[in-house]
Design an enzyme around this catalytic site. Sequence first.
Site, PDB file in Angstrom:
ATOM      1  N   SER A 141      63.332  25.753 -67.337  1.00  0.00           N
ATOM      2  CA  SER A 141      63.040  24.565 -68.152  1.00  0.00           C
ATOM      3  C   SER A 141      63.183  23.367 -67.236  1.00  0.00           C
ATOM      4  O   SER A 141      63.936  23.422 -66.253  1.00  0.00           O
ATOM      5  CB  SER A 141      64.058  24.458 -69.297  1.00  0.00           C
ATOM      6  OG  SER A 141      64.090  23.129 -69.814  1.00  0.00           O
ATOM      7  N   TYR A 154      72.874  25.185 -72.221  1.00  0.00           N
ATOM      8  CA  TYR A 154      71.449  25.493 -72.019  1.00  0.00           C
ATOM      9  C   TYR A 154      71.009  25.109 -70.607  1.00  0.00           C
ATOM     10  O   TYR A 154      70.343  25.886 -69.904  1.00  0.00           O
ATOM     11  CB  TYR A 154      70.635  24.748 -73.081  1.00  0.00           C
ATOM     12  CG  TYR A 154      69.157  25.055 -73.052  1.00  0.00           C
ATOM     13  CD1 TYR A 154      68.681  26.307 -73.426  1.00  0.00           C
ATOM     14  CD2 TYR A 154      68.230  24.090 -72.652  1.00  0.00           C
ATOM     15  CE1 TYR A 154      67.326  26.593 -73.403  1.00  0.00           C
ATOM     16  CE2 TYR A 154      66.881  24.361 -72.637  1.00  0.00           C
ATOM     17  CZ  TYR A 154      66.429  25.613 -73.006  1.00  0.00           C
ATOM     18  OH  TYR A 154      65.078  25.896 -72.974  1.00  0.00           O
TER      19      TYR A 154
HETATM   20  P1  NAD Z   1      61.086  30.642 -79.973  1.00  0.00           P
HETATM   21  O1  NAD Z   1      62.437  30.590 -80.626  1.00  0.00           O
HETATM   22  O2  NAD Z   1      59.893  30.160 -80.736  1.00  0.00           O
HETATM   23  O3  NAD Z   1      60.799  32.134 -79.459  1.00  0.00           O
HETATM   24  C1  NAD Z   1      61.780  32.871 -78.765  1.00  0.00           C
HETATM   25  C2  NAD Z   1      61.676  34.331 -79.179  1.00  0.00           C
HETATM   26  O4  NAD Z   1      62.665  35.067 -78.439  1.00  0.00           O
HETATM   27  C3  NAD Z   1      61.981  34.573 -80.666  1.00  0.00           C
HETATM   28  O5  NAD Z   1      60.911  35.299 -81.282  1.00  0.00           O
HETATM   29  C4  NAD Z   1      63.274  35.376 -80.648  1.00  0.00           C
HETATM   30  O6  NAD Z   1      63.363  36.329 -81.726  1.00  0.00           O
HETATM   31  C5  NAD Z   1      63.200  36.057 -79.290  1.00  0.00           C
HETATM   32  N1  NAD Z   1      64.520  36.472 -78.819  1.00  0.00           N
HETATM   33  C6  NAD Z   1      65.681  35.767 -78.867  1.00  0.00           C
HETATM   34  N2  NAD Z   1      66.682  36.511 -78.392  1.00  0.00           N
HETATM   35  C7  NAD Z   1      66.153  37.701 -78.011  1.00  0.00           C
HETATM   36  C8  NAD Z   1      66.705  38.878 -77.443  1.00  0.00           C
HETATM   37  N3  NAD Z   1      68.023  38.971 -77.186  1.00  0.00           N
HETATM   38  N4  NAD Z   1      65.887  39.923 -77.169  1.00  0.00           N
HETATM   39  C9  NAD Z   1      64.549  39.835 -77.440  1.00  0.00           C
HETATM   40  N5  NAD Z   1      63.979  38.740 -78.001  1.00  0.00           N
HETATM   41  C10 NAD Z   1      64.779  37.681 -78.272  1.00  0.00           C
HETATM   42  O7  NAD Z   1      61.257  29.836 -78.595  1.00  0.00           O
HETATM   43  P2  NAD Z   1      60.205  29.125 -77.585  1.00  0.00           P
HETATM   44  O8  NAD Z   1      60.296  27.661 -77.773  1.00  0.00           O
HETATM   45  O9  NAD Z   1      58.888  29.788 -77.621  1.00  0.00           O
HETATM   46  O10 NAD Z   1      60.954  29.412 -76.213  1.00  0.00           O
HETATM   47  C11 NAD Z   1      60.640  30.501 -75.361  1.00  0.00           C
HETATM   48  C12 NAD Z   1      61.324  30.280 -74.035  1.00  0.00           C
HETATM   49  O11 NAD Z   1      60.890  29.030 -73.494  1.00  0.00           O
HETATM   50  C13 NAD Z   1      62.851  30.203 -74.094  1.00  0.00           C
HETATM   51  O12 NAD Z   1      63.398  30.851 -72.971  1.00  0.00           O
HETATM   52  C14 NAD Z   1      63.135  28.713 -74.013  1.00  0.00           C
HETATM   53  O13 NAD Z   1      64.404  28.438 -73.467  1.00  0.00           O
HETATM   54  C15 NAD Z   1      62.022  28.271 -73.097  1.00  0.00           C
HETATM   55  N6  NAD Z   1      61.695  26.851 -73.186  1.00  0.00           N
HETATM   56  C16 NAD Z   1      61.266  26.310 -74.349  1.00  0.00           C
HETATM   57  C17 NAD Z   1      60.965  24.946 -74.395  1.00  0.00           C
HETATM   58  C18 NAD Z   1      60.502  24.295 -75.651  1.00  0.00           C
HETATM   59  O14 NAD Z   1      60.469  23.057 -75.672  1.00  0.00           O
HETATM   60  N7  NAD Z   1      60.102  25.036 -76.673  1.00  0.00           N
HETATM   61  C19 NAD Z   1      61.132  24.157 -73.242  1.00  0.00           C
HETATM   62  C20 NAD Z   1      61.564  24.747 -72.061  1.00  0.00           C
HETATM   63  C21 NAD Z   1      61.843  26.112 -72.035  1.00  0.00           C
END
Ligand code: NAD
Length: 257
Positions: A141, A154
């Site tokens: 991130s 985080y």
């Molecule tokens: P989201 O919550 O929409 O999706 C994440 C998915 O991961 C969910 O479906 C959840 O059930 C699954 N998950 C959680 N724990 C798990 C586990 N132990 N085993 C298997 N699956 C698991 O989140 P998102 O926003 O799409 O984020 C995805 C990634 O992107 C994350 O790593 C997050 O830190 C990173 N990220 C997101 C953003 C943002 O602004 N959305 C920014 C930077 C990084």
Amino acid sequence: MRLTDKICLITGSGSGIGQSSALLFASEGATVIVNDLDASKGAETVEQIRAAGGKAEFIRADVTNPAEVDAMVKQTIESFGRIDVLFNNAGISGVGALHEVEPDAWDRVMNINIRGVYMPSKYVLPHMMERRAGSIINMSSCIAEIGLARRASYAATKGAVLALTKSMQVDYAPYGIRVNALLPGTIMTPFVENYLKTSYDDPEAAIASLKSRQLSGDLGRPDDVAKAALFLASDDSKFMMGSPLYIDGGVVFGKNA
Ligand code: NAD
């Protein structure tokens, strides 16, 4: 079709960025192994891919659990013979300044966001090493590179993922394996909607404040990150090794004032 016949495993692809990437990878010819903790969300991603004429299978596994991850990788290899791309996307949010974070909450964020990258990589790498090919994409991130208020746990995990990416790249380059990291800014997904609800009394004001730290007037969409993931997954990025790829609307390198 940039991923024709590629076998791509995407963790946490039942929602948000992972789901969007699964749909895009499948539309580019990949067979996608959709992984998630939540079976109904994973099944929905598979349904959407198949409805669009693509190929996908769902495997439920907790990315922190060695037995479940080992079984998922074995099942994939048995069914499809190899894994060309591993996208370590699953992750959770963690809110609070360091003194506000309880030990259990701290451990949970460390576990899912760091161990959840280590574990699938540990089981997939021997297969990639044997074939002397593969692309691993780790979800970091932009918080790995800038200070943001009340995101201590985080930020620590995403910094660790970036460092791990570089270390992995050095170790596996001799096997023809590339390892790169994605550094998104704020992307509107269920993850961010939940963060806005739990961290702010006024989500609209929070969105305005998130936008104020970017150069872009819009927040990111899952598809913006999926397109960057597609680039790292495909041979188009064959000269990218151990690199951070920013998809952040100008947060890290821009200044509004
Ligand atoms: P989201 O919550 O929409 O999706 C994440 C998915 O991961 C969910 O479906 C959840 O059930 C699954 N998950 C959680 N724990 C798990 C586990 N132990 N085993 C298997 N699956 C698991 O989140 P998102 O926003 O799409 O984020 C995805 C990634 O992107 C994350 O790593 C997050 O830190 C990173 N990220 C997101 C953003 C943002 O602004 N959305 C920014 C930077 C990084």
